[in-house]
Design a protein around this motif. Sequence first.
Motif, PDB file in Angstrom:
ATOM      1  N   MET A   1    -107.648 -67.572  26.538  1.00  0.00           N
ATOM      2  CA  MET A   1    -108.350 -66.303  26.649  1.00  0.00           C
ATOM      3  C   MET A   1    -107.618 -65.387  27.632  1.00  0.00           C
ATOM      4  N   ALA A   2    -107.857 -64.118  27.477  1.00  0.00           N
ATOM      5  CA  ALA A   2    -107.200 -63.139  28.322  1.00  0.00           C
ATOM      6  C   ALA A   2    -107.837 -63.090  29.705  1.00  0.00           C
ATOM      7  N   LYS A   3    -107.019 -62.795  30.698  1.00  0.00           N
ATOM      8  CA  LYS A   3    -107.532 -62.640  32.059  1.00  0.00           C
ATOM      9  C   LYS A   3    -108.194 -61.278  32.189  1.00  0.00           C
ATOM     10  N   PRO A   4    -109.139 -61.114  33.126  1.00  0.00           N
ATOM     11  CA  PRO A   4    -109.781 -59.809  33.306  1.00  0.00           C
ATOM     12  C   PRO A   4    -108.799 -58.778  33.854  1.00  0.00           C
ATOM     13  N   ASN A   5    -109.047 -57.533  33.545  1.00  0.00           N
ATOM     14  CA  ASN A   5    -108.213 -56.439  34.007  1.00  0.00           C
ATOM     15  C   ASN A   5    -108.326 -56.333  35.529  1.00  0.00           C
ATOM     16  N   LYS A   6    -107.195 -56.379  36.248  1.00  0.00           N
ATOM     17  CA  LYS A   6    -107.230 -56.386  37.711  1.00  0.00           C
ATOM     18  C   LYS A   6    -107.764 -55.087  38.279  1.00  0.00           C
ATOM     19  N   LYS A   7    -107.349 -53.959  37.705  1.00  0.00           N
ATOM     20  CA  LYS A   7    -107.835 -52.685  38.218  1.00  0.00           C
ATOM     21  C   LYS A   7    -109.320 -52.554  37.971  1.00  0.00           C
ATOM     22  N   GLY A   8    -109.747 -52.909  36.797  1.00  0.00           N
ATOM     23  CA  GLY A   8    -111.174 -52.898  36.489  1.00  0.00           C
ATOM     24  C   GLY A   8    -111.745 -51.507  36.405  1.00  0.00           C
ATOM     25  N   PRO A   9    -113.046 -51.423  36.224  1.00  0.00           N
ATOM     26  CA  PRO A   9    -113.705 -50.119  36.114  1.00  0.00           C
ATOM     27  C   PRO A   9    -113.817 -49.412  37.456  1.00  0.00           C
ATOM     28  N   ASN A  10    -114.044 -48.097  37.406  1.00  0.00           N
ATOM     29  CA  ASN A  10    -114.186 -47.302  38.622  1.00  0.00           C
ATOM     30  C   ASN A  10    -115.613 -47.321  39.156  1.00  0.00           C
ATOM     31  N   LYS A  11    -116.583 -47.558  38.278  1.00  0.00           N
ATOM     32  CA  LYS A  11    -117.988 -47.548  38.683  1.00  0.00           C
ATOM     33  C   LYS A  11    -118.301 -48.785  39.523  1.00  0.00           C
ATOM     34  N   THR A  12    -118.912 -48.578  40.699  1.00  0.00           N
ATOM     35  CA  THR A  12    -119.284 -49.710  41.539  1.00  0.00           C
ATOM     36  C   THR A  12    -120.799 -49.857  41.567  1.00  0.00           C
ATOM     37  N   ILE A  13    -121.238 -51.105  41.728  1.00  0.00           N
ATOM     38  CA  ILE A  13    -122.661 -51.384  41.876  1.00  0.00           C
ATOM     39  C   ILE A  13    -122.862 -52.090  43.209  1.00  0.00           C
ATOM     40  N   ASP A  14    -124.074 -51.999  43.746  1.00  0.00           N
ATOM     41  CA  ASP A  14    -124.438 -52.701  44.965  1.00  0.00           C
ATOM     42  C   ASP A  14    -125.242 -53.928  44.574  1.00  0.00           C
ATOM     43  N   ILE A  15    -124.883 -55.083  45.120  1.00  0.00           N
ATOM     44  CA  ILE A  15    -125.564 -56.339  44.825  1.00  0.00           C
ATOM     45  C   ILE A  15    -126.331 -56.761  46.073  1.00  0.00           C
ATOM     46  N   PHE A  16    -127.648 -56.966  45.910  1.00  0.00           N
ATOM     47  CA  PHE A  16    -128.533 -57.280  47.025  1.00  0.00           C
ATOM     48  C   PHE A  16    -129.133 -58.674  46.870  1.00  0.00           C
TER      49      PHE A  16
ATOM     50  N   LYS B   1    -122.423 -52.881  30.191  1.00  0.00           N
ATOM     51  CA  LYS B   1    -123.830 -52.682  30.516  1.00  0.00           C
ATOM     52  C   LYS B   1    -124.648 -53.958  30.382  1.00  0.00           C
ATOM     53  N   GLY B   2    -123.979 -55.097  30.345  1.00  0.00           N
ATOM     54  CA  GLY B   2    -124.666 -56.376  30.214  1.00  0.00           C
ATOM     55  C   GLY B   2    -125.253 -56.864  31.514  1.00  0.00           C
ATOM     56  N   ALA B   3    -125.858 -58.039  31.451  1.00  0.00           N
ATOM     57  CA  ALA B   3    -126.470 -58.649  32.627  1.00  0.00           C
ATOM     58  C   ALA B   3    -125.399 -59.090  33.624  1.00  0.00           C
ATOM     59  N   LEU B   4    -125.798 -59.214  34.873  1.00  0.00           N
ATOM     60  CA  LEU B   4    -124.891 -59.654  35.926  1.00  0.00           C
ATOM     61  C   LEU B   4    -124.949 -61.178  36.008  1.00  0.00           C
ATOM     62  N   VAL B   5    -123.942 -61.850  35.443  1.00  0.00           N
ATOM     63  CA  VAL B   5    -123.900 -63.306  35.380  1.00  0.00           C
ATOM     64  C   VAL B   5    -122.853 -63.842  36.343  1.00  0.00           C
ATOM     65  N   LYS B   6    -121.710 -63.153  36.420  1.00  0.00           N
ATOM     66  CA  LYS B   6    -120.610 -63.589  37.280  1.00  0.00           C
ATOM     67  C   LYS B   6    -119.931 -62.365  37.860  1.00  0.00           C
ATOM     68  N   CYS B   7    -119.166 -62.570  38.910  1.00  0.00           N
ATOM     69  CA  CYS B   7    -118.327 -61.487  39.409  1.00  0.00           C
ATOM     70  C   CYS B   7    -116.982 -62.074  39.808  1.00  0.00           C
ATOM     71  N   PHE B   8    -115.928 -61.419  39.358  1.00  0.00           N
ATOM     72  CA  PHE B   8    -114.577 -61.840  39.684  1.00  0.00           C
ATOM     73  C   PHE B   8    -114.258 -61.408  41.112  1.00  0.00           C
ATOM     74  N   LYS B   9    -113.643 -62.297  41.866  1.00  0.00           N
ATOM     75  CA  LYS B   9    -113.366 -62.027  43.279  1.00  0.00           C
ATOM     76  C   LYS B   9    -112.437 -60.830  43.467  1.00  0.00           C
ATOM     77  N   GLU B  10    -111.521 -60.625  42.518  1.00  0.00           N
ATOM     78  CA  GLU B  10    -110.576 -59.517  42.658  1.00  0.00           C
ATOM     79  C   GLU B  10    -111.239 -58.158  42.423  1.00  0.00           C
ATOM     80  N   ARG B  11    -112.423 -58.129  41.839  1.00  0.00           N
ATOM     81  CA  ARG B  11    -113.131 -56.876  41.604  1.00  0.00           C
ATOM     82  C   ARG B  11    -114.141 -56.535  42.697  1.00  0.00           C
ATOM     83  N   ILE B  12    -114.323 -57.397  43.670  1.00  0.00           N
ATOM     84  CA  ILE B  12    -115.235 -57.099  44.776  1.00  0.00           C
ATOM     85  C   ILE B  12    -114.539 -56.112  45.692  1.00  0.00           C
ATOM     86  N   SER B  13    -115.121 -54.909  45.833  1.00  0.00           N
ATOM     87  CA  SER B  13    -114.481 -53.896  46.664  1.00  0.00           C
ATOM     88  C   SER B  13    -114.860 -54.046  48.129  1.00  0.00           C
ATOM     89  N   GLN B  14    -116.107 -54.456  48.430  1.00  0.00           N
ATOM     90  CA  GLN B  14    -116.530 -54.715  49.805  1.00  0.00           C
ATOM     91  C   GLN B  14    -117.403 -55.960  49.825  1.00  0.00           C
TER      92      GLN B  14
END
Length: 83
Positions: A1-16, A32-45
Amino acid sequence: MAKPNKKGPNKTIDIFCKNCNFLLFKYRKGGKGALVKCFKERISQDFTLISCTCPQCDKAFVRDCLVRGTPAFKFIGGKVWYK
């Protein structure tokens, strides 16, 4: 399978944390799907001191894993919410 795009989307969400409403991550989520996983390289803060644990209530909210060969966090159901 393909790896996720490193740059990723510009829209950020806050996870609480669902238990104490502490801001855990700012994450670049795609789609616009459910939040199941998050790639470490896409975490901005990252506001956590110890990985996988909420700093305010000391409860685990994610599991460390590999998804498609890329380091990621898988969320434990009902432990987080986002906007």
